[in-house]
Design a protein around this motif. Structure first.
Motif, short mmCIF file in Angstrom:
data_model
loop_
_atom_site.label_atom_id
_atom_site.label_comp_id
_atom_site.label_asym_id
_atom_site.label_seq_id
_atom_site.Cartn_x
_atom_site.Cartn_y
_atom_site.Cartn_z
N LYS A 1 39.89 15.64 -31.13
CA LYS A 1 38.54 15.91 -31.65
C LYS A 1 37.65 14.68 -31.53
N LYS A 2 38.20 13.52 -31.86
CA LYS A 2 37.42 12.27 -31.86
C LYS A 2 36.87 11.96 -30.48
N TYR A 3 37.65 12.25 -29.45
CA TYR A 3 37.25 11.87 -28.10
C TYR A 3 36.89 13.08 -27.23
N SER A 4 36.60 14.21 -27.86
CA SER A 4 36.29 15.43 -27.10
C SER A 4 35.06 15.26 -26.22
N LYS A 5 34.07 14.48 -26.69
CA LYS A 5 32.84 14.28 -25.92
C LYS A 5 32.93 13.09 -24.97
N HIS A 6 33.90 12.22 -25.20
CA HIS A 6 34.06 11.04 -24.35
C HIS A 6 35.54 10.87 -24.00
N PRO A 7 36.09 11.81 -23.26
CA PRO A 7 37.53 11.77 -22.95
C PRO A 7 37.95 10.52 -22.18
N GLN A 8 37.00 9.86 -21.54
CA GLN A 8 37.35 8.65 -20.78
C GLN A 8 37.85 7.53 -21.68
N PHE A 9 37.53 7.62 -22.97
CA PHE A 9 37.97 6.59 -23.92
C PHE A 9 39.23 7.00 -24.69
N ASP A 10 39.74 8.16 -24.39
CA ASP A 10 40.88 8.68 -25.16
C ASP A 10 42.19 8.11 -24.63
N GLU A 11 42.83 7.27 -25.43
CA GLU A 11 44.14 6.74 -25.08
C GLU A 11 45.23 7.35 -25.95
N GLY A 12 44.90 8.46 -26.58
CA GLY A 12 45.90 9.15 -27.38
C GLY A 12 46.06 8.57 -28.77
N HIS A 13 46.95 9.19 -29.51
CA HIS A 13 47.16 8.84 -30.92
C HIS A 13 48.34 7.90 -31.13
#
Length: 360
Positions: free
Chosen positions: A164-176
């Motif tokens: 949810k946190k990175y839904s709009k900016h998936p390029q910054f999503d390194e997982g939990h």
């Protein structure tokens, strides 16, 4: 004669009045508290040079804190001379102040150091008054129940939050996973958050079933120390904690999957140790969605360490828990070095079973 000094004076009385109104030729300078404190705690200044000769070392953050307290002191009392300052005057001022008892005691420490600086300004020595200590009134962190620990560490919550946190900016999503395991390491090994962030692979001695705490991450300076809290370069205060079997397996797999080397930081985001503010943000946001009813309790990342120590004390001797936690009270081992790790391993062996039962 008088008219030469005072042109326009008609009488001797007028001349005397004119002369008496002139400023004195020599004026003794008033050395105020503000003047004494002007260059205190300034790197490179004479005050800090004396402190270094006395063997006192301060971090930049400590100096900033002391300068802040000093400015607060000067704002209220800076125009006074030191002998004009009295204990009742100072304590009455602090009694009306809304800062914590710990803050007020730190304030009084700085005031005492101003007294010590005065002789170097040419003033006579004035003994530091015996200021009364304020009671520490900061609220201690509360602890988690076992059910709350299990709810908080439901990994699916962390996965959903990350998505949810990175839904709009998936390029910054390194997982939990890195942040999740960071907090799990804190509660499984009784770490402070800075110790968790500064964890490197070589601190996990899987064959010995222990975790070595030999430094922490200073978030304000973005550096890792080679000593623990209350330690120093000369007295490192290294300690070890039993490594629970289930968590050891998780970390082995994680380290292998990430292909981390011995000196690598374990809990990274974007190639660097996790920022403290980001970890705390995740903690605050996961807490309510876990269903934990906080109420008036104060649950913070440090509550994980409180919880660990509280639960371990139920099954393990107090002296052993203090060795694990790194506390200095109750005649705890004065000086730990890396070479003493085998002895430390033996000292905490009895706690392995309790560490494995922490979530039961």
């Amino acid at each position: 004669m008088h008219q030469k000094v005072c042109k326009g004076c008609k009488t001797q009385a007028e001349a005397y009045a004119f002369v008496s109104a002139l400023p004195p030729l020599f004026v003794e300078e008033k050395i105020t508290i503000a003047k004494i404190a002007e260059w205190m705690y300034i790197p490179g200044g004479s005050h800090m040079e004396r402190m270094e000769k006395l063997g006192r070392q301060y971090t930049i953050e400590t100096l900033k804190g002391k300068r802040f307290l000093l400015r607060y002191f000067i704002k209220q009392f800076g125009n006074l001379e030191l002998q004009e300052l009295s204990i009742p005057k100072l304590i009455d001022f602090l009694a009306e102040d809304k800062h914590s008892g710990s803050w007020k005691n730190n304030f009084l420490t700085v005031v005492g150091e101003v007294y010590s600086e005065a002789p170097f300004m040419g003033l006579p020595y004035i003994p530091v008054p015996q200021f009364p200590k304020f009671r520490r009134n900061s609220k201690k962190k509360d602890i988690f129940t076992v059910n709350e620990l299990n709810a908080f560490f439901d990994e699916q919550l962390w996965i959903d939050y990350s998505n949810k946190k990175y839904s709009k900016h998936p390029q910054f999503d390194e997982g939990h996973e890195a942040i999740y395991l960071l907090f799990l390491c804190c509660v499984k090994c009784g770490l402070r958050i800075g110790e968790g962030i500064g964890t490197r692979v070589n601190q996990f001695l899987f064959d010995k079933k222990v975790f070595v705490v030999d430094g922490f991450w200073r978030s304000n300076e973005l550096v890792r120390t080679t000593f623990n809290k209350c330690g120093s370069n000369d007295d490192k205060k290294i300690r070890v904690a039993p490594l629970p079997d289930d968590f050891a397996e998780m970390m082995k797999n994680y380290i292998r999957e990430k292909n981390l080397g011995s000196e690598d930081y374990v809990f990274q985001r974007y190639g660097k140790p996790i920022r403290k503010w980001l970890a705390e943000e995740w903690f605050r946001n996961i807490l309510p969605i876990s269903g934990i009813k906080v109420g008036k309790r104060k649950l913070t990342p440090h509550s994980l360490r409180y919880t660990y120590i509280t639960r371990m004390r139920r099954e393990v001797a107090g002296e052993t828990v203090q060795k694990i936690a790194g506390h200095t009270s109750l005649a705890m081992t004065d000086h730990y070095t890396r070479a003493a790790i085998p002895e430390m391993v033996e000292a905490v062996k009895s706690a392995n079973g309790a560490a494995n039962r922490l979530f039961e």
